[in-house]
Design a protein around this motif. Structure first.
Motif, PDB file in Angstrom:
ATOM      1  N   GLU A  78      -1.387  84.060  47.961  1.00 20.56           N
ATOM      2  CA  GLU A  78      -1.524  84.648  49.291  1.00 20.56           C
ATOM      3  C   GLU A  78      -2.978  84.936  49.621  1.00 20.56           C
ATOM      4  OE1 GLU A  78      -0.730  89.038  51.003  1.00 20.56           O
ATOM      5  OE2 GLU A  78       1.102  87.979  50.430  1.00 20.56           O
ATOM      6  N   ALA A  79      -3.333  84.773  50.902  1.00 21.56           N
ATOM      7  CA  ALA A  79      -4.643  85.172  51.425  1.00 21.56           C
ATOM      8  C   ALA A  79      -4.434  86.235  52.495  1.00 21.56           C
ATOM      9  CB  ALA A  79      -5.384  83.975  52.012  1.00 21.56           C
ATOM     10  N   SER A  80      -5.347  87.198  52.567  1.00 16.35           N
ATOM     11  CA  SER A  80      -5.214  88.246  53.578  1.00 16.35           C
ATOM     12  C   SER A  80      -6.577  88.789  53.974  1.00 16.35           C
ATOM     13  CB  SER A  80      -4.329  89.395  53.064  1.00 16.35           C
ATOM     14  OG  SER A  80      -4.937  90.045  51.966  1.00 16.35           O
ATOM     15  N   THR A  81      -6.652  89.306  55.194  1.00 21.01           N
ATOM     16  CA  THR A  81      -7.847  89.983  55.706  1.00 21.01           C
ATOM     17  C   THR A  81      -7.409  91.180  56.541  1.00 21.01           C
ATOM     18  OG1 THR A  81      -7.892  88.567  57.682  1.00 21.01           O
ATOM     19  CG2 THR A  81      -9.262  87.895  55.796  1.00 21.01           C
ATOM     20  N   ASN A 113      -9.031  89.211  50.810  1.00 23.86           N
ATOM     21  CA  ASN A 113      -8.382  88.767  49.572  1.00 23.86           C
ATOM     22  C   ASN A 113      -8.155  87.266  49.669  1.00 23.86           C
ATOM     23  OD1 ASN A 113      -7.892  91.411  48.245  1.00 23.86           O
ATOM     24  ND2 ASN A 113      -6.647  91.767  50.072  1.00 23.86           N
ATOM     25  N   PRO A 114      -9.093  86.459  49.174  1.00 23.83           N
ATOM     26  CA  PRO A 114      -8.908  85.008  49.236  1.00 23.83           C
ATOM     27  C   PRO A 114      -7.830  84.538  48.277  1.00 23.83           C
ATOM     28  CG  PRO A 114     -10.888  85.557  47.995  1.00 23.83           C
ATOM     29  CD  PRO A 114     -10.362  86.851  48.554  1.00 23.83           C
ATOM     30  N   SER A 115      -7.329  83.343  48.532  1.00 26.99           N
ATOM     31  CA  SER A 115      -6.263  82.789  47.706  1.00 26.99           C
ATOM     32  C   SER A 115      -6.747  82.458  46.302  1.00 26.99           C
ATOM     33  CB  SER A 115      -5.713  81.512  48.345  1.00 26.99           C
ATOM     34  OG  SER A 115      -5.093  81.784  49.566  1.00 26.99           O
ATOM     35  N   ILE A 138     -12.812  81.315  42.310  1.00 31.37           N
ATOM     36  CA  ILE A 138     -13.379  81.384  43.648  1.00 31.37           C
ATOM     37  C   ILE A 138     -14.707  80.625  43.675  1.00 31.37           C
ATOM     38  CG2 ILE A 138     -14.279  82.918  45.437  1.00 31.37           C
ATOM     39  CD1 ILE A 138     -11.272  83.089  45.054  1.00 31.37           C
ATOM     40  N   GLY A 169     -14.015  84.801  50.040  1.00 35.12           N
ATOM     41  CA  GLY A 169     -13.883  85.571  51.262  1.00 35.12           C
ATOM     42  C   GLY A 169     -15.223  86.165  51.669  1.00 35.12           C
ATOM     43  N   ALA A 175     -11.014  85.011  55.133  1.00 36.89           N
ATOM     44  CA  ALA A 175     -10.548  84.389  53.885  1.00 36.89           C
ATOM     45  C   ALA A 175     -10.382  82.911  54.187  1.00 36.89           C
ATOM     46  CB  ALA A 175      -9.234  85.006  53.418  1.00 36.89           C
ATOM     47  N   ALA A 194      -3.636  78.495  53.780  1.00 38.08           N
ATOM     48  CA  ALA A 194      -3.789  79.954  53.686  1.00 38.08           C
ATOM     49  C   ALA A 194      -5.151  80.436  54.159  1.00 38.08           C
ATOM     50  CB  ALA A 194      -3.532  80.421  52.251  1.00 38.08           C
ATOM     51  N   CYS A 224      -7.191  83.055  56.827  1.00 34.10           N
ATOM     52  CA  CYS A 224      -7.036  84.270  57.623  1.00 34.10           C
ATOM     53  C   CYS A 224      -8.393  84.749  58.113  1.00 34.10           C
ATOM     54  CB  CYS A 224      -6.394  85.391  56.802  1.00 34.10           C
ATOM     55  SG  CYS A 224      -4.583  85.421  56.840  1.00 34.10           S
TER      56      CYS A 224
END
Length: 410
Positions: free
Chosen positions: A255-258, A274-276, A294, A316, A330, A352, A354
């Motif tokens: 999962e990726a999130s910002t 939070n990069p994948s 990463i 990210g 991300a 993924a 974001c």
């Protein structure tokens, strides 16, 4: 009461009022804020045709206004499972219920089981909110079939040669597996690859949901995006005698999130990224499994004309723009599969991704004019402050003169 006394009091009152509203004082600047998040589950290019899947947008502004958009599939030529919602001032639009379409087969060499999205926007008591979701069912790619529609002398022979080379290169792996299970895995793979010419799947992609939301409360503007993980299987043979051999390549994307939270009182925004994380499983790799770090790129070589597959993971980032808004990004995991001559540039995927951005500026009170030193009266000036001061002094003098005359007469 004597008429002169009344006129004197009125003149002094007008002078006092003039002092309160001296020209030159600025008006109060209202509060401004904005926030938005965008997400993309998959950007795909196959045989030169591009499309995006599972995309979302949720944004708000201090108008007040709110906008949301969701797409199951979006291409320059068509959309599927698309929704949108928008509100200005007050009200609600859209729904959290997903709208779905499928199956989708408008793109040659690509089939999508289902494409869904939802969009909802509202403004209640001056507080805007918006949210969008995107979801896509299983995606299968078989670009070999469209290739067969091209001149056979240019395509089929190189592809067949490449498949033979691939199977020969895999024999050190398939041989031991066959010995341990009693299954001729080499023959099974040959059957799978031969089946590509009759419409079998070359690549299968399973991706999760994408969600974007933006909200405003009394203290902050908060916006966030989350793109669930994905799995890509390349050359996945059908089970033989109840034994399911692993795909030649499997790519598991996390999962990726910002998120960005902006303080409406003017404090520094808080951003999170939070990069994948990516894991690759393949018998062609040392140890059979590699975790991609990463900023790293991994190459998986396959014989030409199938070519090398490359998987890269971006870091990210956070940034503050010239407008003072904070952005958290991300970047997508990039996958370039089978980038050889046989598949005319291969299959390119971005998974993924974001991005979130927000900022707020509190209401600004008008600034009081800077104090000045008394100066001697000058002539020949007609500035607004000078004229206002002269009028105030004149009114005050008139009022005092009338009051004196009243007292003298008494």
């Amino acid at each position: 009461m004597d008429i002169r006394r009344m006129m004197g009091i009125a003149a002094l009152g007008a002078a006092a009022t003039t002092l309160v509203v001296v020209p030159g004082a600025g008006a109060q600047e209202p509060e401004t804020y904005s926030g938005s998040s965008t997400g993309e589950a998959l950007g795909l290019s196959v045989l030169g045709q591009g499309l995006t899947l599972g995309t979302t947008l949720a944004e708000v502004s201090s108008a007040p206004g709110a906008t949301a958009q969701g797409f199951g599939v979006a291409t320059p030529l068509f959309e599927a499972g698309a929704t949108s919602a928008a509100v200005e001032g007050s009200g609600e639009d859209g729904s959290t219920e997903q709208v779905c379409e499928g199956p989708i087969d408008q793109v040659p060499g690509l089939s999508i089981l289902l494409a869904c999205s939802s969009s909802v926007a509202s403004v209640t008591d001056g507080a805007p909110r918006s949210a969008a979701t995107g979801r896509v069912g299983a995606i299968t790619l078989n670009p070999v079939d469209p290739l067969l529609e091209t001149p056979l002398s240019e395509v089929v022979a190189p592809v067949q040669d490449g498949l033979d080379q691939l199977l020969t290169a895999l024999q050190p792996v398939t041989g031991p597996v066959g010995e341990g299970t009693g299954i001729d895995l080499d023959s099974s793979l040959r059957e799978l690859l031969d089946a590509l010419f009759s419409g079998a799947d070359l690549v299968k992609v399973t991706i999760g949901d994408t969600e974007s939301s933006t909200t405003v409360d009394a203290e902050s503007v908060a916006t966030e995006c989350a793109a669930d993980g994905a799995r890509i299987d390349v050359l996945d043979a059908a089970p033989v005698a109840g034994v399911d051999a692993p795909p030649v390549i499997s790519i598991i994307v996390g999962e990726a999130s910002t998120s960005v939270v902006a303080d409406r009182a003017g404090g520094e925004p808080t951003a999170e990224v939070n990069p994948s994380l990516v894991t690759i499983r393949s018998a062609l790799l040392p140890g059979g499994e590699v975790a991609v770090e990463i900023g790293q790129a991994i190459e998986i070589p396959l014989p030409e004309p199938l070519g090398t597959s490359v998987i890269g993971v971006a870091a990210g980032t956070t940034d503050v723009g010239e407008d003072g808004r904070t952005t958290a990004t991300a970047s997508a995991v990039t996958v370039d599969l089978l980038n050889g001559e046989a598949l005319q540039g291969g299959i390119e995927l971005d998974l993924a991704a974001c991005s979130s951005v927000a900022g707020a500026t509190p209401a600004q009170l008008p600034q009081a004019p800077a104090p000045t030193q008394p100066t001697l009266p000058t002539t020949g000036t007609d500035g607004p402050n000078t004229l206002a001061l002269a009028a105030t002094v004149g009114l005050a003098g008139l009022g005092l003169a009338l009051l004196r005359r009243t007292r003298t007469a008494e």
